[in-house]
Motif scaffolding. Structure first.
Motif, PDB file in Angstrom:
ATOM      1  N   GLN B 252       0.836  -1.201   0.000  1.00  0.00           N
ATOM      2  CA  GLN B 252       0.000   0.000   0.000  1.00  0.00           C
ATOM      3  C   GLN B 252       0.872   1.253   0.000  1.00  0.00           C
ATOM      4  O   GLN B 252       1.689   1.434   0.888  1.00  0.00           O
ATOM      5  N   HIS B 253       0.706   2.075  -1.026  1.00  0.00           N
ATOM      6  CA  HIS B 253       1.420   3.353  -1.029  1.00  0.00           C
ATOM      7  C   HIS B 253       0.471   4.529  -0.901  1.00  0.00           C
ATOM      8  O   HIS B 253       0.881   5.629  -0.585  1.00  0.00           O
ATOM      9  N   HIS B 255      -2.369   6.239   1.146  1.00  0.00           N
ATOM     10  CA  HIS B 255      -2.929   6.150   2.488  1.00  0.00           C
ATOM     11  C   HIS B 255      -3.940   7.254   2.682  1.00  0.00           C
ATOM     12  O   HIS B 255      -3.629   8.422   2.439  1.00  0.00           O
ATOM     13  N   ASN B 256      -5.128   6.876   3.102  1.00  0.00           N
ATOM     14  CA  ASN B 256      -6.114   7.871   3.453  1.00  0.00           C
ATOM     15  C   ASN B 256      -6.174   7.920   4.969  1.00  0.00           C
ATOM     16  O   ASN B 256      -6.690   7.020   5.615  1.00  0.00           O
ATOM     17  N   LEU B 257      -5.591   8.960   5.527  1.00  0.00           N
ATOM     18  CA  LEU B 257      -5.577   9.075   6.978  1.00  0.00           C
ATOM     19  C   LEU B 257      -6.862   9.782   7.390  1.00  0.00           C
ATOM     20  O   LEU B 257      -6.929  11.010   7.417  1.00  0.00           O
ATOM     21  N   GLU B 258      -7.880   8.969   7.675  1.00  0.00           N
ATOM     22  CA  GLU B 258      -9.228   9.515   7.832  1.00  0.00           C
ATOM     23  C   GLU B 258      -9.334  10.485   8.991  1.00  0.00           C
ATOM     24  O   GLU B 258      -9.997  11.518   8.898  1.00  0.00           O
ATOM     25  N   ASP B 263      -4.777  12.781   2.585  1.00  0.00           N
ATOM     26  CA  ASP B 263      -4.265  11.711   1.730  1.00  0.00           C
ATOM     27  C   ASP B 263      -2.755  11.771   1.750  1.00  0.00           C
ATOM     28  O   ASP B 263      -2.181  12.855   1.640  1.00  0.00           O
ATOM     29  N   HIS B 277      -7.775  15.307   1.577  1.00  0.00           N
ATOM     30  CA  HIS B 277      -8.389  14.084   1.075  1.00  0.00           C
ATOM     31  C   HIS B 277      -9.344  14.383  -0.085  1.00  0.00           C
ATOM     32  O   HIS B 277     -10.122  15.326  -0.034  1.00  0.00           O
ATOM     33  N   SER B 333       7.480   4.457   7.070  1.00  0.00           N
ATOM     34  CA  SER B 333       6.295   3.623   6.938  1.00  0.00           C
ATOM     35  C   SER B 333       5.142   4.412   7.513  1.00  0.00           C
ATOM     36  O   SER B 333       5.337   5.316   8.326  1.00  0.00           O
ATOM     37  N   VAL B 334       3.942   4.064   7.084  1.00  0.00           N
ATOM     38  CA  VAL B 334       2.796   4.835   7.557  1.00  0.00           C
ATOM     39  C   VAL B 334       2.638   4.689   9.067  1.00  0.00           C
ATOM     40  O   VAL B 334       2.249   5.622   9.762  1.00  0.00           O
ATOM     41  N   GLU B 335       3.035   3.527   9.606  1.00  0.00           N
ATOM     42  CA  GLU B 335       2.922   3.310  11.053  1.00  0.00           C
ATOM     43  C   GLU B 335       3.852   4.265  11.807  1.00  0.00           C
ATOM     44  O   GLU B 335       3.453   4.896  12.785  1.00  0.00           O
TER      45      GLU B 335
END
Lengths: 282, 379
Positions: B252-253, B255-258, B263, B277, B333-335
């Protein structure tokens, strides 16, 4: 310098300035962190390197014995020159770099030497015959906007880092003879930089103005005003750049903002210089 | 030359430290840069990226206690890494000897050379062995595209039937008009009218997102494709440039950080997009066509259509978290990014203060904790 930005990015930057939250989280009147290193060039009398984000400048001071100008026999000389290294980027190559360097050199001369920032009479050794010439050379290593403020601060740091050797002047001196001098290597005097002004550039984007603009923000400016202020809040120089004209009332407002900002700015600059001096001494 | 460089640091130095020293002077990289100018004379004019400060710069601005804390955090990270991998990776710097058994026959690969019957490294990196082949994987190399990579790039030229993109690679990438879905969403042959309307899709300087399709075997240019709604023009946000090796290839590249309404696209080429977003599948592209007919874009009609302040705060916070992690030389990383962001919110760090050295040190410590938790969970 050209920065290529898409419409969306431009809009984002302008919106950020309008909403008082710029792309890196700063408010309109916030400076970036400004780490200073002093004594970076051992051969020079004094030197300093300042970074503002990715803006990176080095300033060196070289003191040489010279002859005072015949119009001002009681004053030493200070020459400021800024070199734009062409390794910074494509936009610094050739003519463009020369233009920018002469623009910055004159701006620095006007802003820093305007209001008796450096006491020129303290540089005199024998009136009309011998004085210290200070050659202040700036080098831009990388540019991310706000070059003038960074250079101004670096000049101040380099001057306070400078140690000018003491000289013995041989007393037997005929009227038309060249004075003979003897430089004492171990004893130094410091240059008093407390009255040297700082430069604060206010960049106008849209209706608002910001300090310490990045290259992206500078590409969106309508005009910029560089104000040099000393510790007492007196204006020592004022330069306007950019195409659009400004109302006198806007300039007056900018001056009062700059005056307000300068108090905090001078304090941070002083503390940064003293920590740099402390770490270079250890 | 090679000797002096390797003499600069002892073998015991942590990898991240010495990488920052030899940045830009490894022989391999100078070679690459020379190639570049001959291959593409335009590049010198186009490329003007200012990379962010790195660990070396950061260390200078730290005080004594902060320096010690950062050292110990990096030390811990190294321990975690060496525990996780079964055989410790052989890190070499320029002119280091690589141990090989010459009797078995050795194929010397990238980053190696012969000197006095020894195999020595010509770049800094990790020694990799595949059967007889021995090569060194550079730790700091320019982006090397692979088919399927998701990249973020900037349009530098609109030419007949194609856009040329700057993607941080030694060549420019090419996006053909035929390899993208047209705004009306129909599968059909592209006509000359489509070709004339190319600027209504992407203009010069637009930031777009696409996928690597492959290399053209004739001239070696890199072909891109954008055959889905998720690819395309990126607006209302900022693009960050980080070293490309910090972005690892993952599933996954996008990412929708709701929770922040943001985005984030981690481009494999080291360009990272952080923006407001956008809902996909809604008629956004159609509107673009309409606006091109009216010869006026939507944004121009509403000049004050700025990103809402709340979204912007989240956006700037995420961007600064990326800046901090990239300064520290941590993989993005997104984490890791989210952890840094959450921590900065919970400890009430102001957005602009995230770039100060104190927060950088804290971010390193948080990353250590996160990795320790991860390894525990795995076990």
């Amino acid at each position: 310098m050209s920065v290529e930005l898409s419409f969306g990015e431009k809009n984002f930057i302008q919106g950020g300035i309008e909403q008082n939250l710029r792309a890196d989280g700063r408010q309109r009147l916030d400076f970036r962190p400004m780490p200073i290193e002093t004594g970076v060039i051992p051969q020079a009398t004094g030197s300093a390197r300042i970074r503002l984000g990715s803006t990176d400048v080095i300033v060196s001071v070289k003191a040489e014995l010279g002859r005072p100008n015949s119009h001002h026999p009681g004053k030493g000389k200070v020459v400021i020159y800024v070199d734009c290294s062409s390794t910074v980027g494509p936009s610094f190559q050739g003519k463009k770099g020369e233009e920018l360097s002469s623009e910055l050199s004159t701006a620095l001369q006007k802003c820093l030497l305007g209001g008796s920032g450096i006491d020129l009479s303290s540089l005199i050794l024998v009136e009309g015959k011998l004085c210290w010439d200070l050659y202040i050379d700036g080098l831009i290593l990388s540019s991310d906007g706000n070059l003038l403020d960074a250079l101004g601060a670096a000049v101040k740091a380099a001057l306070s880092n400078s140690l000018i050797p003491k000289v013995n002047i041989l007393p037997d001196l005929a009227a038309d003879e060249e004075p003979e001098v003897d430089i004492i290597d171990e004893e130094y005097t410091q240059i008093d930089t407390s009255s040297l002004p700082v430069i604060i550039t206010l960049t106008k984007v849209g209706k608002q103005y910001i300090v310490d603009a990045t290259l992206e923000e500078e590409s969106q400016m309508s005009s910029a005003v560089s104000i040099s202020l000393n510790r007492n809040g007196q204006i020592c120089g004022l330069i306007k750049r950019g195409g659009a004209g400004l109302n006198p009332s806007v300039i007056l407002d900018m001056i009062s903002v700059a005056k307000h900002v300068s108090i905090r700015y001078i304090a941070t600059l002083d503390s940064e210089i003293s920590t740099a001096e402390a770490s270079s001494a250890s | 030359m090679a000797r002096t460089i390797s003499d600069l640091f002892s073998k015991k130095t942590d990898i991240p430290f010495y990488i920052s020293y030899i940045h830009k002077i490894t022989p391999n990289q100078t070679l690459k840069q020379n190639n570049q100018s001959t291959l593409n004379p335009r590049r010198h004019r186009e490329r003007d990226h200012r990379e962010m400060r790195d660990l070396k710069d950061l260390q200078k601005s730290l005080n004594q206690t902060q320096r010690v804390r950062l050292q110990s955090a990096l030390q811990q990270l190294q321990e975690i890494y060496s525990r996780a991998s079964s055989s410790p990776a052989a890190a070499v710097s320029v002119s280091d000897c690589i141990h090989v058994n010459l009797e078995d026959g050795v194929l010397k690969g990238h980053g190696t050379t012969n000197r006095n019957d020894d195999v020595v490294a010509t770049v800094c990196g990790i020694v990799e062995r595949v059967n007889k082949l021995v090569y060194v994987r550079d730790l700091r190399a320019r982006y090397k595209p692979e088919v399927g990579d998701i990249i973020v790039g900037r349009v530098i030229e609109v030419v007949s039937k194609r856009w040329r993109l700057e993607i941080n690679y030694s060549h420019d990438a090419v996006l053909m008009l035929s390899s993208m879905n047209l705004p009306d969403g129909m599968q059909r042959r592209q006509t000359s009218t489509d070709e004339l309307n190319m600027r209504s899709i992407f203009e010069e300087n637009d930031v777009i997102c696409a996928e690597v399709r492959g290399f053209n075997h004739h001239d070696g240019t890199l072909q891109l494709q954008a055959r889905s709604q998720k690819y395309g023009k990126l607006e209302r946000g900022q693009m960050l440039t980080v070293p490309s090796y910090l972005v690892k290839r993952r599933k996954q590249h996008f990412h929708n950080l709701e929770q922040y309404g943001v985005d984030m696209i981690l481009g494999c080429n080291g360009f990272i997009w952080v923006g407001e977003h956008v809902e996909h599948g809604v008629d956004v592209p159609v509107e673009t066509v309409k606006s091109s007919i009216e010869n006026m874009s939507i944004e121009e009609q509403k000049p004050n259509n700025f990103t809402p302040l709340e979204t912007r705060q989240g956006l700037c916070r995420i961007a600064n978290a990326i800046r901090v992690l990239s300064t520290l030389g941590f993989a993005l990383s997104v984490e890791a990014i989210l952890k840094t962001v959450e921590w900065s919110i919970s400890s009430n760090v102001e957005i602009k203060d995230m770039l100060l050295s104190e927060f950088c040190v804290q971010a390193a410590e948080i990353e250590v904790q996160r990795r320790i938790l991860l390894t525990k969970r795995k076990n």
